[in-house]
Design a protein around this motif. Structure first.
Motif, PDB file in Angstrom:
ATOM      1  N   ILE A  77       2.464  -0.347   3.880  1.00 44.19           N
ATOM      2  CA  ILE A  77       3.661  -0.174   3.043  1.00 44.19           C
ATOM      3  C   ILE A  77       3.587   1.150   2.268  1.00 44.19           C
ATOM      4  CG2 ILE A  77       5.089  -1.271   1.273  1.00 44.19           C
ATOM      5  CD1 ILE A  77       4.621  -2.933   3.928  1.00 44.19           C
ATOM      6  N   ALA A  78       2.436   1.412   1.627  1.00 41.85           N
ATOM      7  CA  ALA A  78       2.306   2.639   0.839  1.00 41.85           C
ATOM      8  C   ALA A  78       2.308   3.872   1.745  1.00 41.85           C
ATOM      9  CB  ALA A  78       1.009   2.594   0.022  1.00 41.85           C
ATOM     10  N   GLU A 130      -4.337   5.029  11.562  1.00 46.43           N
ATOM     11  CA  GLU A 130      -4.251   3.578  11.301  1.00 46.43           C
ATOM     12  C   GLU A 130      -5.332   2.884  12.123  1.00 46.43           C
ATOM     13  OE1 GLU A 130      -2.542   1.096   9.476  1.00 46.43           O
ATOM     14  OE2 GLU A 130      -3.846  -0.185  10.684  1.00 46.43           O
ATOM     15  N   ARG A 131      -6.131   2.096  11.450  1.00 47.21           N
ATOM     16  CA  ARG A 131      -7.254   1.426  12.117  1.00 47.21           C
ATOM     17  C   ARG A 131      -6.799   0.430  13.190  1.00 47.21           C
ATOM     18  NH1 ARG A 131     -10.828  -2.201   8.287  1.00 47.21           N
ATOM     19  NH2 ARG A 131      -8.799  -3.208   8.205  1.00 47.21           N
ATOM     20  N   ASP A 162      -2.616  -0.679  -2.701  1.00 43.15           N
ATOM     21  CA  ASP A 162      -3.724  -1.605  -2.955  1.00 43.15           C
ATOM     22  C   ASP A 162      -5.067  -0.882  -3.062  1.00 43.15           C
ATOM     23  OD1 ASP A 162      -2.069  -3.783  -3.007  1.00 43.15           O
ATOM     24  OD2 ASP A 162      -2.992  -4.832  -1.316  1.00 43.15           O
ATOM     25  N   ARG A 216       5.890  -9.544   5.720  1.00 49.38           N
ATOM     26  CA  ARG A 216       5.292  -8.215   5.549  1.00 49.38           C
ATOM     27  C   ARG A 216       5.531  -7.342   6.784  1.00 49.38           C
ATOM     28  NH1 ARG A 216       1.794  -5.115   7.205  1.00 49.38           N
ATOM     29  NH2 ARG A 216       0.727  -3.580   5.916  1.00 49.38           N
ATOM     30  N   SER A 254      -9.532   6.080  12.313  1.00 44.68           N
ATOM     31  CA  SER A 254      -9.769   6.045  10.871  1.00 44.68           C
ATOM     32  C   SER A 254     -10.563   7.290  10.478  1.00 44.68           C
ATOM     33  CB  SER A 254     -10.529   4.766  10.517  1.00 44.68           C
ATOM     34  OG  SER A 254     -10.719   4.695   9.119  1.00 44.68           O
ATOM     35  N   TYR A 263       2.515 -12.363   6.175  1.00 43.06           N
ATOM     36  CA  TYR A 263       2.945 -13.474   5.336  1.00 43.06           C
ATOM     37  C   TYR A 263       4.254 -13.066   4.688  1.00 43.06           C
ATOM     38  CZ  TYR A 263       0.167  -9.991   3.041  1.00 43.06           C
ATOM     39  OH  TYR A 263      -0.357  -8.790   2.672  1.00 43.06           O
ATOM     40  N   GLN A 302       4.025  -8.711  -6.268  1.00 44.77           N
ATOM     41  CA  GLN A 302       4.734  -7.436  -6.148  1.00 44.77           C
ATOM     42  C   GLN A 302       3.833  -6.282  -5.719  1.00 44.77           C
ATOM     43  OE1 GLN A 302       6.434  -6.114  -9.904  1.00 44.77           O
ATOM     44  NE2 GLN A 302       5.444  -7.807 -10.928  1.00 44.77           N
ATOM     45  N   GLY A 303       2.809  -6.585  -4.934  1.00 40.92           N
ATOM     46  CA  GLY A 303       1.918  -5.528  -4.451  1.00 40.92           C
ATOM     47  C   GLY A 303       2.630  -4.537  -3.544  1.00 40.92           C
ATOM     48  N   ALA A 304       3.550  -5.037  -2.724  1.00 43.98           N
ATOM     49  CA  ALA A 304       4.266  -4.140  -1.810  1.00 43.98           C
ATOM     50  C   ALA A 304       5.195  -3.224  -2.603  1.00 43.98           C
ATOM     51  CB  ALA A 304       5.053  -4.966  -0.802  1.00 43.98           C
ATOM     52  N   ASP A 332       7.844 -11.713  -1.632  1.00 48.63           N
ATOM     53  CA  ASP A 332       9.021 -11.529  -2.477  1.00 48.63           C
ATOM     54  C   ASP A 332       9.088 -10.045  -2.804  1.00 48.63           C
ATOM     55  OD1 ASP A 332       9.758 -14.185  -2.496  1.00 48.63           O
ATOM     56  OD2 ASP A 332       8.375 -14.654  -4.134  1.00 48.63           O
ATOM     57  N   ARG A 366       1.456  -3.700  13.128  1.00 48.90           N
ATOM     58  CA  ARG A 366       0.980  -5.058  12.815  1.00 48.90           C
ATOM     59  C   ARG A 366       2.176  -5.947  12.493  1.00 48.90           C
ATOM     60  NH1 ARG A 366      -2.776  -4.362   7.885  1.00 48.90           N
ATOM     61  NH2 ARG A 366      -2.806  -6.610   8.098  1.00 48.90           N
ATOM     62  N   TYR A 423      -6.116 -15.113   8.862  1.00 44.94           N
ATOM     63  CA  TYR A 423      -6.298 -14.183   7.737  1.00 44.94           C
ATOM     64  C   TYR A 423      -6.963 -14.980   6.616  1.00 44.94           C
ATOM     65  CZ  TYR A 423      -5.129 -11.692   3.475  1.00 44.94           C
ATOM     66  OH  TYR A 423      -5.210 -11.079   2.259  1.00 44.94           O
TER      67      TYR A 423
HETATM   68  C1  LIG Z   1      -1.051 -13.829   1.125  1.00 43.47           C
HETATM   69  C2  LIG Z   1      -0.442 -12.632   0.439  1.00 43.47           C
HETATM   70  C3  LIG Z   1       0.808 -12.746  -0.128  1.00 43.47           C
HETATM   71  C4  LIG Z   1       1.398 -11.638  -0.743  1.00 43.47           C
HETATM   72  N1  LIG Z   1       2.625 -11.776  -1.289  1.00 43.47           N
HETATM   73  C5  LIG Z   1       3.245 -10.700  -1.806  1.00 43.47           C
HETATM   74  C6  LIG Z   1       4.557 -10.800  -2.339  1.00 43.47           C
HETATM   75  O1  LIG Z   1       5.172 -11.886  -2.397  1.00 43.47           O
HETATM   76  N2  LIG Z   1       5.161  -9.667  -2.779  1.00 43.47           N
HETATM   77  C7  LIG Z   1       4.523  -8.451  -2.733  1.00 43.47           C
HETATM   78  O2  LIG Z   1       5.139  -7.434  -3.111  1.00 43.47           O
HETATM   79  N3  LIG Z   1       3.258  -8.328  -2.290  1.00 43.47           N
HETATM   80  C8  LIG Z   1       2.601  -9.417  -1.827  1.00 43.47           C
HETATM   81  N4  LIG Z   1       1.331  -9.300  -1.358  1.00 43.47           N
HETATM   82  C9  LIG Z   1       0.608  -8.020  -1.507  1.00 43.47           C
HETATM   83  C10 LIG Z   1       1.040  -6.956  -0.524  1.00 43.47           C
HETATM   84  O3  LIG Z   1       0.961  -7.401   0.812  1.00 43.47           O
HETATM   85  C11 LIG Z   1       0.161  -5.727  -0.701  1.00 43.47           C
HETATM   86  O4  LIG Z   1       0.000  -5.442  -2.068  1.00 43.47           O
HETATM   87  C12 LIG Z   1       0.791  -4.525  -0.021  1.00 43.47           C
HETATM   88  O5  LIG Z   1       0.910  -4.760   1.369  1.00 43.47           O
HETATM   89  C13 LIG Z   1      -0.054  -3.279  -0.287  1.00 43.47           C
HETATM   90  O6  LIG Z   1       0.408  -2.209   0.497  1.00 43.47           O
HETATM   91  P1  LIG Z   1      -0.611  -1.094   0.973  1.00 43.47           P
HETATM   92  O7  LIG Z   1       0.170  -0.185   1.838  1.00 43.47           O
HETATM   93  O8  LIG Z   1      -1.347  -0.553  -0.200  1.00 43.47           O
HETATM   94  O9  LIG Z   1      -1.694  -1.862   1.839  1.00 43.47           O
HETATM   95  P2  LIG Z   1      -1.476  -2.652   3.190  1.00 43.47           P
HETATM   96  O10 LIG Z   1      -0.089  -3.121   3.322  1.00 43.47           O
HETATM   97  O11 LIG Z   1      -2.605  -3.629   3.246  1.00 43.47           O
HETATM   98  O12 LIG Z   1      -1.691  -1.531   4.319  1.00 43.47           O
HETATM   99  C14 LIG Z   1      -2.926  -0.912   4.535  1.00 43.47           C
HETATM  100  C15 LIG Z   1      -2.929  -0.348   5.945  1.00 43.47           C
HETATM  101  O13 LIG Z   1      -4.138   0.384   6.139  1.00 43.47           O
HETATM  102  C16 LIG Z   1      -4.729   0.000   7.356  1.00 43.47           C
HETATM  103  N5  LIG Z   1      -6.167   0.211   7.233  1.00 43.47           N
HETATM  104  C17 LIG Z   1      -7.078  -0.587   6.618  1.00 43.47           C
HETATM  105  N6  LIG Z   1      -8.296  -0.035   6.696  1.00 43.47           N
HETATM  106  C18 LIG Z   1      -8.159   1.129   7.368  1.00 43.47           C
HETATM  107  C19 LIG Z   1      -9.061   2.140   7.759  1.00 43.47           C
HETATM  108  N7  LIG Z   1     -10.367   2.069   7.486  1.00 43.47           N
HETATM  109  N8  LIG Z   1      -8.566   3.208   8.440  1.00 43.47           N
HETATM  110  C20 LIG Z   1      -7.244   3.302   8.749  1.00 43.47           C
HETATM  111  N9  LIG Z   1      -6.347   2.364   8.399  1.00 43.47           N
HETATM  112  C21 LIG Z   1      -6.797   1.293   7.724  1.00 43.47           C
HETATM  113  C22 LIG Z   1      -4.339  -1.453   7.534  1.00 43.47           C
HETATM  114  O14 LIG Z   1      -4.441  -1.868   8.876  1.00 43.47           O
HETATM  115  C23 LIG Z   1      -2.898  -1.430   7.014  1.00 43.47           C
HETATM  116  O15 LIG Z   1      -1.989  -1.071   8.033  1.00 43.47           O
HETATM  117  C24 LIG Z   1       0.703 -10.398  -0.788  1.00 43.47           C
HETATM  118  C25 LIG Z   1      -0.561 -10.280  -0.216  1.00 43.47           C
HETATM  119  C26 LIG Z   1      -1.144 -11.386   0.383  1.00 43.47           C
HETATM  120  C27 LIG Z   1      -2.511 -11.234   0.982  1.00 43.47           C
END
Ligand SMILES: Cc1cc2nc3c(=O)[nH]c(=O)nc-3n(C[C@H](O)[C@H](O)[C@H](O)COP(=O)(O)OP(=O)(O)OC[C@H]3O[C@@H](n4cnc5c(N)ncnc54)[C@H](O)[C@@H]3O)c2cc1C
Length: 373
Positions: free
Chosen positions: A10-11, A30-31, A272, A102, A123, A40, A283-285, A43, A36, A250
């Motif tokens: 997402i980020a 992307e690993r 994250d 997601r 990676s 789950y 609200q992590g996304a 919100d 993907r 998961y």
């Molecule tokens: C069960 C559950 C429910 C949730 N419910 C909510 C909700 O209701 N609302 C909400 O806003 N958020 C929710 N979240 C949180 C949300 O999913 C995350 O906060 C959000 O996806 C973070 O975005 P991100 O891009 O930082 O990380 P991610 O979405 O985790 O993306 C990280 C990416 O990096 C990739 N990656 C990982 N390691 C490596 C590597 N070494 N090299 C290259 N690529 C790599 C991964 O494959 C992935 O594609 C929930 C999380 C969980 C687990």
């Protein structure tokens, strides 16, 4: 200017969109071997909603809404124990709430940058080399690789120093079972007992599960066996869902990330990787999109050495406030006694009463606040 973004989540995808608009050359590693689609339901409201609107993507995100009508708690025997309709929750957020998978949010973001250079199955091997052997040739390296970030580990050290477990583990997987799907309908059905909760909801022709339980134990290497043992006896629906549990669902600890700095040299963390709030905050996304948007905004105003501290100065207080609210929400999401479960369910139901959305709007003002505006 050239950016290497590690993580097409997402980020990472949000940042890629904004940097490309500012004429940066962007490469994403992307690993995972490909996009993907799994995951789950999330919100989606607050900052993420506002930023998606600015990106012109909100209609596509709304179109991906999972169509769930209500959150309904039951006992193990299926006796109703309160809940709330999504219509009331949406009204409390002035209609600016979407509940989607997601993978669907990921897809909408990916489709918004169709010719993006994403190198799947790749990676960082070390700070200067990719796992395919090529050198990291970039003015900016972004760790958008989630809670277990490799970029953070390479730049700041091992994860254990920065991971703050909240005392829960969570699990989820998709399953296909038409009879079970009929029983669940279009609701998010949750069986709640002290310190453990099992949920089922429809997800694009499948059913999705969400398990959360209180534990301080280390992660297991056999999550399937653990789920079957820990969630046994929670009624027919849950037992049947457990029968479908794959070998590798998961399964992860529910945790936040805290570290004293989010940038060093040309490297910066977003989402994250920098400030995970955990699923408890819901609200992590949204925050991941906020971080990408703030970083892109600072990079539009200043060079990399000045933009990175400016990004952190603006984003950190906002993210830390959401982390505090996530920690408070944890006790509410997974109560440790029956009377607290009952109280929680009754309070949730207030949203469905006349005037309820107004009460909830006031109660959620801090939680739902946006960095945009
Ligand atoms: C069960 C559950 C429910 C949730 N419910 C909510 C909700 O209701 N609302 C909400 O806003 N958020 C929710 N979240 C949180 C949300 O999913 C995350 O906060 C959000 O996806 C973070 O975005 P991100 O891009 O930082 O990380 P991610 O979405 O985790 O993306 C990280 C990416 O990096 C990739 N990656 C990982 N390691 C490596 C590597 N070494 N090299 C290259 N690529 C790599 C991964 O494959 C992935 O594609 C929930 C999380 C969980 C687990």
């Amino acid at each position: 200017m050239r950016a290497l973004i590690c993580g097409a989540g997402i980020a990472g995808l949000t940042l890629a969109w904004w940097l490309r608009r500012a004429d940066w050359e962007v490469t994403v590693v992307e690993r995972a071997p490909g996009p993907r689609p799994d995951g789950y339901m999330m919100d989606f409201f607050g900052s993420g909603y506002d930023i998606a609107e600015r990106m012109g993507l909100i209609d596509r995100i709304v179109a991906a809404d999972a169509g769930i009508t209500a959150l309904r708690y039951t006992t193990a025997d299926g006796e109703p124990r309160g809940g709330v309709s999504y219509a009331s929750m949406r009204a409390a957020l002035d209609g600016r709430l979407v509940s989607l998978m997601r993978g669907d949010l990921d897809r909408v973001l990916r489709e918004a940058v169709p010719d993006l250079d994403i190198r799947y199955g790749t990676s960082l091997a070390d700070a200067d080399t990719l796992t395919d052997g090529s050198p990291v040739d970039a003015d900016l390296v972004v760790g958008a690789d989630g809670i277990h970030s490799r970029v953070r580990e390479l730049t700041f050290g091992p994860e254990r120093a920065f991971l703050r477990p909240l005392g829960y583990h969570t699990a989820s997987y998709l399953l296909t079972d038409p009879d079970l799907a009929d029983a669940v309908g279009d609701r998010f059905r949750i069986v709640a007992q002290p310190n453990r909760q099992a949920g089922l909801y429809p997800a694009g022709g499948h059913l999705a599960t969400m398990f959360v339980h209180a534990t301080d134990a280390p992660l297991t290497d056999n999550p399937r066996a653990l789920l079957k043992a820990r969630f046994a006896g929670m009624g027919e629906l849950v037992d049947r869902a457990l029968d479908h549990c794959p070998d590798d669902p998961y399964y992860d600890t529910v945790a936040q990330i805290e570290l004293p700095s989010w940038h060093r040299g040309r490297t910066v963390l977003i989402g994250d990787a920098a400030h995970a709030v955990s699923l408890m905050a819901g609200q992590g996304a949204s925050l991941a999109m906020a971080a990408a948007w703030v970083l892109a905004g600072e990079l539009a105003k200043a060079d990399v050495p000045r933009a990175l501290p400016a990004y952190e100065a603006r984003m950190r207080p906002f993210a830390e406030a959401k982390q505090r609210s996530g920690r408070r929400a944890a006790r509410w999401m997974l109560p440790e006694s029956r009377w607290k479960i009952s109280l929680r369910n009754r309070l949730l139901g207030v949203a469905d009463l006349p005037g309820g959305p107004t009460v909830v709007r006031k109660a959620m003002a801090g939680t739902a606040s946006s960095i945009v505006g």
